[in-house]
Write an enzyme that holds these catalytic residues in place. Structure first.
Site, PDB file in Angstrom:
ATOM      1  N   HIS A 144      40.416  38.747  29.338  1.00 24.19           N
ATOM      2  CA  HIS A 144      39.259  39.568  30.346  1.00 24.19           C
ATOM      3  C   HIS A 144      39.067  38.516  31.470  1.00 24.19           C
ATOM      4  CE1 HIS A 144      39.038  42.455  27.236  1.00 24.19           C
ATOM      5  NE2 HIS A 144      37.923  43.068  27.752  1.00 24.19           N
ATOM      6  N   ASP A 194      45.975  41.074  34.616  1.00 23.82           N
ATOM      7  CA  ASP A 194      45.003  40.972  33.440  1.00 23.82           C
ATOM      8  C   ASP A 194      45.064  42.158  32.731  1.00 23.82           C
ATOM      9  OD1 ASP A 194      42.103  41.458  32.318  1.00 23.82           O
ATOM     10  OD2 ASP A 194      42.104  39.389  32.931  1.00 23.82           O
ATOM     11  N   GLY A 195      44.752  42.126  31.264  1.00 22.14           N
ATOM     12  CA  GLY A 195      44.908  43.204  30.410  1.00 22.14           C
ATOM     13  C   GLY A 195      43.687  44.244  30.591  1.00 22.14           C
ATOM     14  N   HIS A 196      42.645  44.061  31.452  1.00 22.90           N
ATOM     15  CA  HIS A 196      41.525  44.887  31.574  1.00 22.90           C
ATOM     16  C   HIS A 196      41.634  44.912  33.234  1.00 22.90           C
ATOM     17  CE1 HIS A 196      38.072  47.236  31.386  1.00 22.90           C
ATOM     18  NE2 HIS A 196      37.609  47.117  30.142  1.00 22.90           N
ATOM     19  N   HIS A 256      43.594  53.008  26.949  1.00 22.04           N
ATOM     20  CA  HIS A 256      41.997  52.806  27.112  1.00 22.04           C
ATOM     21  C   HIS A 256      41.408  53.521  28.243  1.00 22.04           C
ATOM     22  CE1 HIS A 256      38.424  50.327  27.584  1.00 22.04           C
ATOM     23  NE2 HIS A 256      38.526  49.874  26.174  1.00 22.04           N
ATOM     24  N   GLU A 308      39.558  53.266  21.676  1.00 20.30           N
ATOM     25  CA  GLU A 308      38.793  53.800  22.967  1.00 20.30           C
ATOM     26  C   GLU A 308      39.523  54.269  23.970  1.00 20.30           C
ATOM     27  OE1 GLU A 308      35.114  50.499  22.957  1.00 20.30           O
ATOM     28  OE2 GLU A 308      37.004  49.926  23.824  1.00 20.30           O
ATOM     29  N   GLU A 324      32.921  57.324  25.930  1.00 22.88           N
ATOM     30  CA  GLU A 324      32.340  55.881  26.217  1.00 22.88           C
ATOM     31  C   GLU A 324      31.296  56.203  27.360  1.00 22.88           C
ATOM     32  OE1 GLU A 324      32.793  51.265  27.016  1.00 22.88           O
ATOM     33  OE2 GLU A 324      34.613  52.287  26.169  1.00 22.88           O
ATOM     34  N   CYS A 326      30.559  53.718  29.563  1.00 23.41           N
ATOM     35  CA  CYS A 326      31.070  53.224  30.747  1.00 23.41           C
ATOM     36  C   CYS A 326      32.453  53.857  31.178  1.00 23.41           C
ATOM     37  CB  CYS A 326      31.618  51.875  30.280  1.00 23.41           C
ATOM     38  SG  CYS A 326      30.526  50.445  30.170  1.00 23.41           S
ATOM     39  N   CYS A 401      28.352  46.413  27.089  1.00 22.62           N
ATOM     40  CA  CYS A 401      28.976  46.602  28.440  1.00 22.62           C
ATOM     41  C   CYS A 401      28.205  47.832  29.168  1.00 22.62           C
ATOM     42  CB  CYS A 401      30.226  46.976  28.259  1.00 22.62           C
ATOM     43  SG  CYS A 401      31.140  48.158  27.346  1.00 22.62           S
ATOM     44  N   CYS A 402      27.731  48.872  28.413  1.00 22.08           N
ATOM     45  CA  CYS A 402      27.016  49.798  28.674  1.00 22.08           C
ATOM     46  C   CYS A 402      25.686  49.666  29.233  1.00 22.08           C
ATOM     47  CB  CYS A 402      27.293  50.922  27.733  1.00 22.08           C
ATOM     48  SG  CYS A 402      28.945  51.352  27.296  1.00 22.08           S
TER      49      CYS A 402
END
Length: 638
Positions: A144, A194-196, A256, A308, A324, A326, A401-402
């Site tokens: 991340h 990046d993975g996210h 995701h 997710e 979720e 987010c 995160c939310c």
């Protein structure tokens, strides 16, 4: 900067593909008497201070102080991307400063801390700056690092657009640009990613702030790098990362949910700034994929807790909905970008649906407790002891995160309400009382929407030349009514592409009254949504309603209710209580006491009852208990 005009989170350049133009941040002021403005005020007085307190309590700030040497006595706490909660809260604080004009001490302290913690080369990620320094950039599928950088950059964009003369804002922008410059140097000609996703849209927005083209080019590179298997299998396979197929050729959303939505938002930003209509069309295709078969009636997305993730087409179990918070925010942000690019009302319709249901339901009425996942059905006897699926909202999460994501959205919410320009007039997309100004025009909006059907717009000032006032007519409204300056006028004939468009020479004092008739509705899911077959959801206007145990007589249970489709629903109005508007729903109660797990249908006996339904976004604000959105239909025999 005498010519500085503050703006919100998304600001396409003059050369971008853009059907609509965002108004300056000062162009919309929401009244705290309305639902949206009330949420903003709650965010400012409760949610944002709560987030700041939790960052200190849970070690996020101490993690950064470890890097500076000021807290070498403590261990790293939280997830490896814990810095992002600091960055999102900082972004929220700057948006709130732009809205209210009041600076938070947090911006000063956080800006100084980030500047002190940053490495000489621009790197800033507290997890990888002490014990794990040798792992920097070596585990991009997991780390991340760019995602963290993206949220830092988003905070800097908020700082630059709200308070460019502020010392703390300048600090944050300088820190973020140094990190962005490091990314350009390191990854400008690299196939890695990046993975996210998140860095993509952040870099485009930084380009829009600075005019520095390498930021845009790197964002485009990251979009096109994904889909070639560079992230490996990981725990859930490449589809989890959207790394199984290039975005330009992908046929459906997958993996995701937040990652998919953030990637699509960044792709829209790249597409409109580079004139890449093929890329924009690909995003629309994937948006359609999500909306047509993978979105809950509340606008929530994501049916699988395990990863997710989006499920298969029509895999939308209400009790196992992950949905979720987010992800709902990501859906809102993506729809806004597509609305700006295309001007199509369907994107504004989805913004309204997910905002008033999927996002709003995440936050308690006091603004200090939150859902991470948002189910559409909570069973009687549900074990809510685990934070993955609690019975009630929680004040914070191990992966938090939310809450700060909600804080940054709500602080900037006024920026999503309307668009406009001198040549195109004003377009109203989300309704709440307040003022809207731009392009030399200003109107006042008076409404109790979504509780009331009527929206009154009064012209405060206008240019001498004719211009168009456009008001969105949601797809759920079949019979809008219109009155202009006290005279009834035909509405349907003036609706184009989902907007009532009134073009004329406006004068101060001119009024438009748009009535969006909102009878109660029974909504059925697509026949392939097996989990909701034989059931209906209740809706009125843009709001989805639910049954909650607190409104069911003590001798009944939410799980034993079946809706009587032959009897009408009634609307009840309240001056106090949890909800201004509730629905009175005719039911058949199936007595399940002492019934075996499986038995002949003739053994079920029913009685009549009337039960109150409340808006879904208000559930879980009273005593813990069962809840359901999808209500079984009673059979004729019952």
């Amino acid at each position: 900067m005498n010519d500085f005009v503050p703006h919100g989170p998304v600001l396409p350049t003059a050369d971008a593909i853009s059907a609509l133009r965002p108004l300056p941040a000062s162009g919309v002021r929401l009244s705290t008497e309305g639902l949206l403005g009330g949420w903003q005020e709650r965010n400012a007085t409760a949610t944002l201070p709560h987030c700041v307190t939790q960052l200190d309590r849970h070690g996020n700030l101490a993690n950064l102080r470890r890097v500076t040497g000021d807290r070498s006595d403590v261990a790293f706490r939280g997830f490896w991307f814990a810095d992002t909660d600091v960055h999102k809260t900082l972004e929220a604080a700057f948006w709130e400063q732009g809205r209210s004009g009041t600076a938070s001490p947090f911006t000063v302290d956080a800006a100084a801390l980030l500047e002190k913690a940053q490495d000489p080369d621009g790197y800033l990620d507290s997890y990888y700056q002490v014990e794990n320094r040798d792992k920097q950039w070596t585990e991009l599928h997991f780390s991340h690092e760019m995602y963290t950088a993206g949220h830092l950059i988003q905070a800097a964009v908020a700082a630059a657009r709200t308070a460019p003369g502020d010392a703390a804002a300048q600090q944050v922008l300088t820190v973020a640009r140094r990190f962005a410059d490091l990314l350009v140097t390191r990854y400008g000609d690299s196939p890695e990613v990046d993975g996210h996703p998140e860095i993509e849209t952040a870099l485009v927005e930084l380009y829009r702030v600075t005019g520095h083209r390498p930021y845009l080019d790197l964002a485009g590179r990251f979009v096109d790098n994904r889909g070639h298997g560079v992230l490996g299998e990981g725990r859930f396979g490449p589809r989890y990362f959207q790394d199984h197929e290039p975005l330009r050729s992908a046929a459906e959303v997958t993996g995701h949910v937040v990652r998919q939505l953030y990637l699509l938002a960044g792709a829209v930003d790249v597409a409109v700034e580079t004139g890449d209509r093929e890329l924009l069309d690909a995003v629309v295709r994937l948006w359609d994929s999500a909306q047509n078969s993978r979105t809950y009636v509340t606008g929530g997305q994501g049916s699988r807790h395990r990863d997710e993730a989006f499920g298969d087409p029509y895999e939308l179990p209400p009790d196992r909905a992950y949905a979720e918070t987010c992800a709902a925010i990501g859906s809102f942000q993506l729809a806004w970008r597509l609305l700006l690019a295309t001007g199509e009302a369907r994107y504004a319709d989805e913004m309204e649906r997910v905002l008033l249901n999927g996002i709003a339901g995440s936050t308690s009425v006091d603004g200090t407790a939150f859902f991470y996942s948002n189910p559409l059905h909570l069973r009687t006897g549900h074990d809510g002891s685990h934070e993955d699926a609690p019975t009630q909202r929680l004040s914070w999460y191990s992966c938090a995160c939310c809450p700060p994501n909600l804080a940054r959205l709500m602080a900037s919410l006024h920026g999503y309400v309307a668009t406009g320009s001198a040549g195109d007039g004003l377009q109203l997309h989300l309704y709440g009382p307040g003022t809207v100004a731009g392009g030399g025009h200003e109107v006042t909006v008076d409404t109790r929407y979504p509780w009331d059907e009527q929206i009154t717009v009064t012209v405060s000032s206008a240019s001498d030349t004719p211009w168009t006032l456009a008001m969105r007519v949601p797809a759920w409204c079949d019979a809008p009514r219109l009155i202009v300056n006290g005279t009834q006028a035909p509405a349907r004939g003036q609706i184009q592409d989902g907007y009532l468009r009134l073009h004329r020479s406006w004068k101060p004092g001119d009024t438009v009254v748009l009535t969006l008739t909102m009878p109660s509705r029974l909504v059925a899911a697509h026949p392939r949504v097996d989990a909701s077959r034989g059931a209906v959801a209740l809706a009125r206007g843009p709001l989805v309603y639910c049954l909650e145990q607190a409104d069911v007589p003590a001798d009944h249970d939410v799980e034993d209710l079946a809706l009587d489709p032959a009897a009408p629903l009634a609307v009840s109005y309240h001056s106090g209580g949890l909800s201004p508007v509730t629905l009175r729903v005719p039911m058949r109660v199936r007595s399940s006491n002492f019934v075996p797990l499986y038995s002949d249908i003739s053994s079920f006996k029913t009685t009549a009852a009337t039960v109150t339904a409340i808006p879904y976004f208000l559930w879980a604000n009273r005593s813990p208990g069962a809840m359901r959105v999808w209500i079984p239909l009673a059979t004729r025999e019952e």
